[in-house]
Design a protein around this motif. Structure first.
Motif, PDB file in Angstrom:
ATOM      1  N   LEU A   1       0.838  -1.203   0.000  1.00 50.57           N
ATOM      2  CA  LEU A   1       0.000   0.000   0.000  1.00 50.57           C
ATOM      3  C   LEU A   1       0.870   1.248   0.000  1.00 50.57           C
ATOM      4  O   LEU A   1       0.624   2.183  -0.766  1.00 50.57           O
ATOM      5  CB  LEU A   1      -0.937  -0.007   1.209  1.00 50.57           C
ATOM      6  N   ALA A   2       1.896   1.283   0.839  1.00 51.59           N
ATOM      7  CA  ALA A   2       2.796   2.433   0.901  1.00 51.59           C
ATOM      8  C   ALA A   2       3.476   2.664  -0.449  1.00 51.59           C
ATOM      9  O   ALA A   2       3.574   3.812  -0.911  1.00 51.59           O
ATOM     10  CB  ALA A   2       3.836   2.232   1.998  1.00 51.59           C
ATOM     11  N   ALA A   3       3.915   1.598  -1.089  1.00 48.28           N
ATOM     12  CA  ALA A   3       4.555   1.726  -2.400  1.00 48.28           C
ATOM     13  C   ALA A   3       3.571   2.269  -3.432  1.00 48.28           C
ATOM     14  O   ALA A   3       3.930   3.111  -4.265  1.00 48.28           O
ATOM     15  CB  ALA A   3       5.118   0.379  -2.848  1.00 48.28           C
ATOM     16  N   ALA A   4       2.322   1.806  -3.391  1.00 48.94           N
ATOM     17  CA  ALA A   4       1.306   2.293  -4.329  1.00 48.94           C
ATOM     18  C   ALA A   4       1.041   3.780  -4.102  1.00 48.94           C
ATOM     19  O   ALA A   4       0.952   4.563  -5.055  1.00 48.94           O
ATOM     20  CB  ALA A   4       0.014   1.485  -4.182  1.00 48.94           C
ATOM     21  N   ILE A   5       0.927   4.185  -2.844  1.00 53.93           N
ATOM     22  CA  ILE A   5       0.682   5.599  -2.532  1.00 53.93           C
ATOM     23  C   ILE A   5       1.856   6.455  -3.000  1.00 53.93           C
ATOM     24  O   ILE A   5       1.659   7.506  -3.621  1.00 53.93           O
ATOM     25  CB  ILE A   5       0.415   5.774  -1.017  1.00 53.93           C
ATOM     26  N   GLU A   6       3.074   6.019  -2.709  1.00 55.06           N
ATOM     27  CA  GLU A   6       4.262   6.760  -3.152  1.00 55.06           C
ATOM     28  C   GLU A   6       4.290   6.880  -4.670  1.00 55.06           C
ATOM     29  O   GLU A   6       4.641   7.928  -5.210  1.00 55.06           O
ATOM     30  CB  GLU A   6       5.528   6.088  -2.653  1.00 55.06           C
ATOM     31  N   GLY A   7       3.913   5.808  -5.366  1.00 54.04           N
ATOM     32  CA  GLY A   7       3.884   5.830  -6.830  1.00 54.04           C
ATOM     33  C   GLY A   7       2.872   6.829  -7.373  1.00 54.04           C
ATOM     34  O   GLY A   7       3.137   7.521  -8.355  1.00 54.04           O
TER      35      GLY A   7
ATOM     36  N   ARG B   1      -3.061  -2.817  -7.896  1.00 50.68           N
ATOM     37  CA  ARG B   1      -3.502  -4.163  -7.506  1.00 50.68           C
ATOM     38  C   ARG B   1      -3.760  -4.271  -6.008  1.00 50.68           C
ATOM     39  O   ARG B   1      -4.156  -5.315  -5.512  1.00 50.68           O
ATOM     40  CB  ARG B   1      -2.488  -5.208  -7.943  1.00 50.68           C
ATOM     41  N   VAL B   2      -3.563  -3.168  -5.283  1.00 50.47           N
ATOM     42  CA  VAL B   2      -3.778  -3.162  -3.839  1.00 50.47           C
ATOM     43  C   VAL B   2      -5.249  -2.887  -3.551  1.00 50.47           C
ATOM     44  O   VAL B   2      -5.786  -1.863  -3.948  1.00 50.47           O
ATOM     45  CB  VAL B   2      -2.908  -2.085  -3.147  1.00 50.47           C
ATOM     46  N   ARG B   3      -5.895  -3.823  -2.912  1.00 56.63           N
ATOM     47  CA  ARG B   3      -7.315  -3.686  -2.556  1.00 56.63           C
ATOM     48  C   ARG B   3      -7.432  -3.314  -1.092  1.00 56.63           C
ATOM     49  O   ARG B   3      -6.598  -3.686  -0.279  1.00 56.63           O
ATOM     50  CB  ARG B   3      -8.064  -5.006  -2.783  1.00 56.63           C
ATOM     51  N   PRO B   4      -8.504  -2.611  -0.731  1.00 53.47           N
ATOM     52  CA  PRO B   4      -8.699  -2.277   0.682  1.00 53.47           C
ATOM     53  C   PRO B   4      -9.051  -3.526   1.491  1.00 53.47           C
ATOM     54  O   PRO B   4      -9.484  -4.532   0.913  1.00 53.47           O
ATOM     55  CB  PRO B   4      -9.874  -1.291   0.652  1.00 53.47           C
TER      56      PRO B   4
ATOM     57  N   GLY C   1     -11.056  -6.149   3.155  1.00 52.88           N
ATOM     58  CA  GLY C   1     -12.428  -6.552   2.851  1.00 52.88           C
ATOM     59  C   GLY C   1     -12.730  -6.571   1.363  1.00 52.88           C
ATOM     60  O   GLY C   1     -13.812  -6.948   0.951  1.00 52.88           O
ATOM     61  N   GLY C   2     -11.773  -6.126   0.538  1.00 53.12           N
ATOM     62  CA  GLY C   2     -11.945  -6.157  -0.911  1.00 53.12           C
ATOM     63  C   GLY C   2     -12.737  -4.980  -1.438  1.00 53.12           C
ATOM     64  O   GLY C   2     -12.981  -4.005  -0.737  1.00 53.12           O
ATOM     65  N   GLY C   3     -13.126  -5.073  -2.681  1.00 48.97           N
ATOM     66  CA  GLY C   3     -13.887  -4.008  -3.326  1.00 48.97           C
ATOM     67  C   GLY C   3     -13.001  -2.883  -3.798  1.00 48.97           C
ATOM     68  O   GLY C   3     -11.795  -3.026  -3.932  1.00 48.97           O
ATOM     69  N   ASP C   4     -13.635  -1.762  -4.069  1.00 47.53           N
ATOM     70  CA  ASP C   4     -12.913  -0.579  -4.524  1.00 47.53           C
ATOM     71  C   ASP C   4     -12.598   0.335  -3.355  1.00 47.53           C
ATOM     72  O   ASP C   4     -13.295   0.343  -2.343  1.00 47.53           O
ATOM     73  CB  ASP C   4     -13.754   0.198  -5.552  1.00 47.53           C
ATOM     74  N   TRP C   5     -11.560   1.137  -3.543  1.00 42.83           N
ATOM     75  CA  TRP C   5     -11.227   2.169  -2.569  1.00 42.83           C
ATOM     76  C   TRP C   5     -12.235   3.302  -2.676  1.00 42.83           C
ATOM     77  O   TRP C   5     -12.669   3.649  -3.763  1.00 42.83           O
ATOM     78  CB  TRP C   5      -9.836   2.726  -2.838  1.00 42.83           C
ATOM     79  N   THR C   6     -12.586   3.862  -1.547  1.00 42.14           N
ATOM     80  CA  THR C   6     -13.369   5.092  -1.489  1.00 42.14           C
ATOM     81  C   THR C   6     -12.636   6.023  -0.530  1.00 42.14           C
ATOM     82  O   THR C   6     -11.768   5.575   0.237  1.00 42.14           O
ATOM     83  CB  THR C   6     -14.794   4.847  -0.949  1.00 42.14           C
ATOM     84  N   ALA C   7     -12.980   7.291  -0.570  1.00 38.92           N
ATOM     85  CA  ALA C   7     -12.365   8.238   0.354  1.00 38.92           C
ATOM     86  C   ALA C   7     -12.628   7.819   1.803  1.00 38.92           C
ATOM     87  O   ALA C   7     -11.748   7.921   2.655  1.00 38.92           O
ATOM     88  CB  ALA C   7     -12.892   9.638   0.099  1.00 38.92           C
TER      89      ALA C   7
END
Length: 75
Positions: A26-32, A52-55, A57-63
């Motif tokens: 997750l940290a790498a994805a955010i930095e990217g 490819r990082v899911r929250p 519980g799965g699904g899509d990220w939301t704010a």
């Protein structure tokens, strides 16, 4: 005699344990996302949904999912 280290110089002074593999991903994805010019929460969420990082519980990220997770992680 050992040299005194100021505690506020530790980048991980509030960390209670080593990050998990998922947290590191997750940290790498955010930095990217930030490295590619993302600046707003909407851009961050869109970038995470494109990764490819899911929250948990799965699904899509939301704010809401993102901010709740950051609160939980103490970030």
């Amino acid at each position: 005699m050992s040299r005194y280290q100021y505690p506020y110089l530790s980048a991980h002074q509030t960390r209670e344990a080593e990050p998990t593999a998922w947290q590191m991903e997750l940290a790498a994805a955010i930095e990217g996302i930030f490295a590619k010019g993302g600046q707003s929460l909407d851009e961050l969420i869109a970038g995470l949904n494109g990764s490819r990082v899911r929250p948990p519980g799965g699904g899509d990220w939301t704010a809401e999912k993102y901010t709740a997770l950051m609160r939980e992680l103490g970030a």
